[in-house]
Design a protein around this motif. Structure first.
Motif, PDB file in Angstrom:
ATOM      1  N   LYS A  30      16.579   0.282  30.137  1.00  0.00           N
ATOM      2  CA  LYS A  30      17.197  -1.037  30.110  1.00  0.00           C
ATOM      3  C   LYS A  30      17.771  -1.344  28.727  1.00  0.00           C
ATOM      4  CE  LYS A  30      15.919  -5.853  30.336  1.00  0.00           C
ATOM      5  NZ  LYS A  30      14.849  -6.835  30.321  1.00  0.00           N
TER       6      LYS A  30
ATOM      7  N   ARG B 199      26.616 -10.779  25.567  1.00  0.00           N
ATOM      8  CA  ARG B 199      25.872 -12.032  25.411  1.00  0.00           C
ATOM      9  C   ARG B 199      26.005 -12.903  26.648  1.00  0.00           C
ATOM     10  NH1 ARG B 199      28.412 -13.911  20.079  1.00  0.00           N
ATOM     11  NH2 ARG B 199      27.233 -15.824  20.185  1.00  0.00           N
ATOM     12  N   ALA B 200      27.222 -12.950  27.197  1.00  0.00           N
ATOM     13  CA  ALA B 200      27.431 -13.778  28.384  1.00  0.00           C
ATOM     14  C   ALA B 200      26.649 -13.254  29.586  1.00  0.00           C
ATOM     15  CB  ALA B 200      28.914 -13.852  28.712  1.00  0.00           C
ATOM     16  N   MET B 201      26.264 -11.969  29.535  1.00  0.00           N
ATOM     17  CA  MET B 201      25.496 -11.387  30.638  1.00  0.00           C
ATOM     18  C   MET B 201      23.991 -11.523  30.400  1.00  0.00           C
ATOM     19  SD  MET B 201      27.368 -10.221  33.018  1.00  0.00           S
ATOM     20  CE  MET B 201      28.657 -11.407  32.803  1.00  0.00           C
ATOM     21  N   GLY B 202      23.603 -12.271  29.407  1.00  0.00           N
ATOM     22  CA  GLY B 202      22.178 -12.497  29.201  1.00  0.00           C
ATOM     23  C   GLY B 202      21.502 -11.479  28.314  1.00  0.00           C
ATOM     24  N   ILE B 203      22.281 -10.718  27.543  1.00  0.00           N
ATOM     25  CA  ILE B 203      21.671  -9.748  26.633  1.00  0.00           C
ATOM     26  C   ILE B 203      21.546 -10.385  25.256  1.00  0.00           C
ATOM     27  CG2 ILE B 203      22.020  -7.535  25.471  1.00  0.00           C
ATOM     28  CD1 ILE B 203      23.528  -6.640  28.004  1.00  0.00           C
TER      29      ILE B 203
ATOM     30  N   HIS C 204      22.978 -15.874  25.612  1.00  0.00           N
ATOM     31  CA  HIS C 204      22.123 -15.110  26.525  1.00  0.00           C
ATOM     32  C   HIS C 204      21.082 -15.990  27.195  1.00  0.00           C
ATOM     33  CE1 HIS C 204      20.083 -14.628  22.578  1.00  0.00           C
ATOM     34  NE2 HIS C 204      19.006 -14.845  23.297  1.00  0.00           N
TER      35      HIS C 204
ATOM     36  N   ALA D 233      22.894 -17.806  30.009  1.00  0.00           N
ATOM     37  CA  ALA D 233      23.062 -16.891  31.146  1.00  0.00           C
ATOM     38  C   ALA D 233      21.766 -16.798  31.945  1.00  0.00           C
ATOM     39  CB  ALA D 233      23.482 -15.506  30.645  1.00  0.00           C
ATOM     40  N   LYS D 234      20.652 -16.768  31.243  1.00  0.00           N
ATOM     41  CA  LYS D 234      19.369 -16.670  31.943  1.00  0.00           C
ATOM     42  C   LYS D 234      19.073 -17.901  32.783  1.00  0.00           C
ATOM     43  CE  LYS D 234      17.081 -13.509  28.840  1.00  0.00           C
ATOM     44  NZ  LYS D 234      16.372 -13.450  27.573  1.00  0.00           N
TER      45      LYS D 234
ATOM     46  N   GLU E 295      27.846   0.664  36.927  1.00  0.00           N
ATOM     47  CA  GLU E 295      27.136   0.345  35.678  1.00  0.00           C
ATOM     48  C   GLU E 295      27.520  -1.033  35.158  1.00  0.00           C
ATOM     49  OE1 GLU E 295      26.500   4.786  33.765  1.00  0.00           O
ATOM     50  OE2 GLU E 295      28.452   3.835  33.615  1.00  0.00           O
TER      51      GLU E 295
ATOM     52  N   ILE F 121      24.828  -4.141  34.618  1.00  0.00           N
ATOM     53  CA  ILE F 121      24.587  -4.919  33.394  1.00  0.00           C
ATOM     54  C   ILE F 121      24.302  -6.373  33.743  1.00  0.00           C
ATOM     55  CG2 ILE F 121      25.687  -5.847  31.310  1.00  0.00           C
ATOM     56  CD1 ILE F 121      24.997  -3.056  30.803  1.00  0.00           C
TER      57      ILE F 121
ATOM     58  N   HIS G 226      20.771  -7.256  34.159  1.00  0.00           N
ATOM     59  CA  HIS G 226      19.924  -7.050  32.979  1.00  0.00           C
ATOM     60  C   HIS G 226      18.785  -8.051  32.890  1.00  0.00           C
ATOM     61  CE1 HIS G 226      19.054  -5.966  28.788  1.00  0.00           C
ATOM     62  NE2 HIS G 226      18.862  -7.251  28.604  1.00  0.00           N
ATOM     63  N   ILE G 227      19.096  -9.325  33.098  1.00  0.00           N
ATOM     64  CA  ILE G 227      18.070 -10.344  32.873  1.00  0.00           C
ATOM     65  C   ILE G 227      16.937 -10.262  33.887  1.00  0.00           C
ATOM     66  CG2 ILE G 227      19.607 -11.971  31.720  1.00  0.00           C
ATOM     67  CD1 ILE G 227      19.829 -13.486  34.333  1.00  0.00           C
TER      68      ILE G 227
ATOM     69  N   MET H 204      15.674  -7.308  34.982  1.00  0.00           N
ATOM     70  CA  MET H 204      14.952  -6.040  34.892  1.00  0.00           C
ATOM     71  C   MET H 204      13.724  -6.189  34.002  1.00  0.00           C
ATOM     72  SD  MET H 204      17.709  -3.086  34.939  1.00  0.00           S
ATOM     73  CE  MET H 204      19.071  -3.138  36.064  1.00  0.00           C
ATOM     74  N   LYS H 205      12.632  -5.606  34.456  1.00  0.00           N
ATOM     75  CA  LYS H 205      11.382  -5.775  33.729  1.00  0.00           C
ATOM     76  C   LYS H 205      10.846  -4.461  33.182  1.00  0.00           C
ATOM     77  CE  LYS H 205      10.094 -10.078  35.650  1.00  0.00           C
ATOM     78  NZ  LYS H 205      11.293 -10.208  36.476  1.00  0.00           N
TER      79      LYS H 205
ATOM     80  N   ILE I  49      10.497   0.199  27.805  1.00  0.00           N
ATOM     81  CA  ILE I  49      10.675   1.587  27.389  1.00  0.00           C
ATOM     82  C   ILE I  49       9.516   2.457  27.875  1.00  0.00           C
ATOM     83  CG2 ILE I  49      10.747   3.119  25.389  1.00  0.00           C
ATOM     84  CD1 ILE I  49      12.237   0.909  23.948  1.00  0.00           C
TER      85      ILE I  49
ATOM     86  N   ALA J 258       9.569   3.015  31.570  1.00  0.00           N
ATOM     87  CA  ALA J 258      10.701   3.888  31.916  1.00  0.00           C
ATOM     88  C   ALA J 258      10.399   5.333  31.535  1.00  0.00           C
ATOM     89  CB  ALA J 258      11.960   3.410  31.198  1.00  0.00           C
TER      90      ALA J 258
ATOM     91  N   ARG K 264      30.399  -8.798  38.424  1.00  0.00           N
ATOM     92  CA  ARG K 264      29.399  -8.729  37.360  1.00  0.00           C
ATOM     93  C   ARG K 264      28.781 -10.099  37.116  1.00  0.00           C
ATOM     94  NH1 ARG K 264      31.726  -7.027  31.837  1.00  0.00           N
ATOM     95  NH2 ARG K 264      32.310  -9.190  32.020  1.00  0.00           N
ATOM     96  N   ALA K 265      29.624 -11.136  37.183  1.00  0.00           N
ATOM     97  CA  ALA K 265      29.083 -12.484  37.017  1.00  0.00           C
ATOM     98  C   ALA K 265      28.155 -12.830  38.182  1.00  0.00           C
ATOM     99  CB  ALA K 265      30.217 -13.495  36.913  1.00  0.00           C
TER     100      ALA K 265
ATOM    101  N   LEU L 133      24.415 -11.742  38.228  1.00  0.00           N
ATOM    102  CA  LEU L 133      23.431 -12.579  37.532  1.00  0.00           C
ATOM    103  C   LEU L 133      22.749 -13.568  38.468  1.00  0.00           C
ATOM    104  CD1 LEU L 133      25.499 -13.514  34.371  1.00  0.00           C
ATOM    105  CD2 LEU L 133      23.242 -12.556  34.260  1.00  0.00           C
TER     106      LEU L 133
END
Lengths: 297, 256
Positions: free
Chosen positions: A170, A186-190, B73, B76-77, B97, B101, B104-105, B107-108, B111, B114, B167-168, B171
């Motif tokens: 991730k 950033r807009a995707m929550g990273i 970020h 977005a969350k 991919e 992305i 992303h928010i 996924m738990k 490292i 994984a 992609r949006a 989320l």
């Protein structure tokens, strides 16, 4: 024939150290567009930290190594948080000057604390050990230094880990996203700030391993100059933004340098890497392996 | 209780007042459009909502809590996703991919999990396949399956726009900010996009804030419209009201 293979082997071994330095620089360059000139000294400081732990505190080598890894990650994070995060409003040129300044500070600190005379790291493998290989190719004997083999193996394992990290985890993917388009990431929550910090930490860790490997041969404040310069050359040769490119570049430089040293002149060995860069950049300015993406307008 | 509310936000760049006391309220499940001539501050408004710019005063309330000044970020969350006026994708990644992305928010897997939890039954594998299924659903909705493994850099413009939208959506936003989703499209593509936007509203129940220059599109699908000019609000209301408002006509057509 014997000489040639022997030189190839030692070229690959020195290429491994360059590859690690190159990787460390490329990892940072990709996320923040800064060629980090402090990379060498960021590897130097942990090496001396390990020396201090072993020499003054009498810790066993492996425990000292693990603590040193921790220290290098801490150092990378601190440099990012304290210096570069604050400086982000300045331009890239300013950031480059900052890394040069950091390099001098770290170098000065290490020289002041430990002195300039060479020391020897109590590395478990001595540079004089070797594995003789008799009759490898019809009657030619080959001597592979144990340390050379060790360096190569460690570098290879580390490269595979880095590759898997960027491809499948991730954080690795988030890092790739940040490299390609920070605003969108950033807009995707990273959390791109945390990603930047992790980038410096990982890069510092990779550099630290290179530093420890180099310190097995020689340990003095200027020991990382040459690997850093070669690593940077390798990164430029590979296209500066490509991880496999920097590795291949490093091996090209390592091997050519070793062959040049063997056949032509030992003294001018170090000039080769810079010559290669000049030639390559004249022929292919973006580096050997750079992917160029042209944005549609 | 209001779902989403912007209270008198202002921002200026140098001496230019890019936004001046903008205020509006969005109800859950509606399409709320923002119109105005070029340079009137529409995208600036979106940048303020998504946290890229920090307004100097005012409030942005989402479910009654103030989100102004938070980092992008974190916003977005909370469930506010957006697309961009000029396509902004991750060029070196393929469609799958790019959409992943967006997950992303959620996924738990860290490292260590994984690295050490391998095999099909592990947490990491289950999580990955769960998210891939979600992304597949979105791809089906947006008709992107055939581009799954293609690098996005070389795909046609309309497809890239859909990928960005996908992609949006990955989320799972509660509010979706669409910045000119139909810009530069042919009339067929525009029609498709309108249906898609309506689908998103009906199937996924996402509230939509829309910036669009094509007046026909805006008038067709919007529930309410806010018109702005030089960063100041002109009028908020139903399409027919905004369409015939003298100030709006003046802003677009000029004075005699």
């Amino acid at each position: 024939m014997f000489d040639f293979v022997q030189m190839l082997v030692s070229g690959i071994a020195s290429g491994s150290a360059y590859a690690l330095m190159g990787l460390a620089m490329v990892i940072i360059y990709k996320t923040s567009k800064i060629p980090n000139f402090a990379q060498g000294e960021m590897a130097l400081a942990p090496s001396f930290f390990a020396y201090m732990l072993i020499d003054s505190y009498h810790l066993p080598f492996y425990i000292a190594c693990i603590l040193t890894f921790g220290f290098s990650v801490f150092l990378g994070c601190m440099i990012e948080i304290i210096v570069l995060r604050k400086a982000q409003k300045s331009n890239v040129l300013g950031m480059i000057i900052i890394t040069i300044g950091l390099e001098m500070i770290l170098l000065g600190f290490v020289s002041w604390k430990f002195g300039a005379e060479p020391k020897s790291m109590p590395f478990p493998i001595s540079p004089y050990d070797s594995i003789p290989m008799k009759d490898l190719i019809k009657g030619t004997d080959l001597i592979i230094g144990t340390l050379e083999l060790f360096t190569f193996t460690i570098a290879l394992i580390l490269m595979i880990i880095i590759f898997l990290f960027f491809k499948f985890t991730k954080f690795g993917i988030a890092m790739k996203a940040t490299q390609q388009n920070q605003v969108i990431a950033r807009a995707m929550g990273i959390n791109t700030r945390r990603i930047q910090m992790m980038t410096w930490a990982i890069s510092s860790f990779v550099g630290c391993i290179a530093g420890l490997l180099v310190s097995s041969i020689t340990l003095h404040p200027y020991m990382m100059w040459d690997p850093m310069l070669k690593g940077f050359s390798a990164a430029v040769l590979g296209g500066m933004a490509s991880l496999p490119g920097s590795i291949i570049g490093a091996y090209i430089i390592g091997i050519l340098e070793s062959l040049f040293g063997g056949y032509i002149s030992i003294e001018f060995k170090s000039v080769v890497s810079l010559m290669i860069i000049v030639v390559v950049l004249c022929i292919k300015p973006s580096g050997l392996f750079a992917r160029h993406y042209i944005k549609k307008v | 209780m209001s779902f989403f509310k912007v209270e008198n936000i202002s921002i200026s760049f140098g001496g230019v007042k890019a936004l001046n006391e903008i205020a509006f309220e969005v109800n859950k499940g509606e399409i709320f459009s923002i119109i105005g001539p070029n340079g009137s501050g529409k995208t600036t408004l979106f940048n303020c909502i998504s946290g890229i710019y920090k307004p100097t005063n005012g409030k942005i309330l989402f479910n009654e809590s103030n989100i102004m000044g938070k980092n992008p970020h974190n916003i977005a969350k909370l469930g506010i996703a957006r697309t961009f006026q000029n396509i902004e994708l991750f060029p070196y990644m393929n469609t799958m991919e790019n959409l992943m992305i967006g997950r992303h928010i959620y996924m738990k897997t860290g490292i260590f999990r994984a690295a050490f939890m391998l095999g099909r039954k592990s947490f990491a594998a289950k999580e990955e396949s769960f998210h891939r299924e979600k992304v597949e659903e979105i791809m089906e909705l947006l008709d992107l399956q055939s581009f799954r493994n293609r690098f996005v850099g070389g795909l046609p413009y309309g497809v890239q726009k859909r990928i960005e939208l996908g992609r949006a959506l990955a989320l799972e936003p509660k509010i979706l900010l669409l910045d000119e989703p139909c810009a530069g499209m042919t009339s067929d593509e525009k029609e498709d996009m309108i249906f898609l936007v309506q689908d998103i509203l009906e199937i996924l129940g996402v509230t939509i804030l829309l910036i669009e220059h094509d007046m026909k599109v805006v008038m067709d699908i919007s529930n309410r419209i806010l018109a702005i000019n030089f960063g100041s609000p002109i009028v908020i209301g139903k399409p027919q009201v905004v369409q015939n408002h003298p100030e709006v006509l003046k802003a677009y057509l000029g004075e005699e």
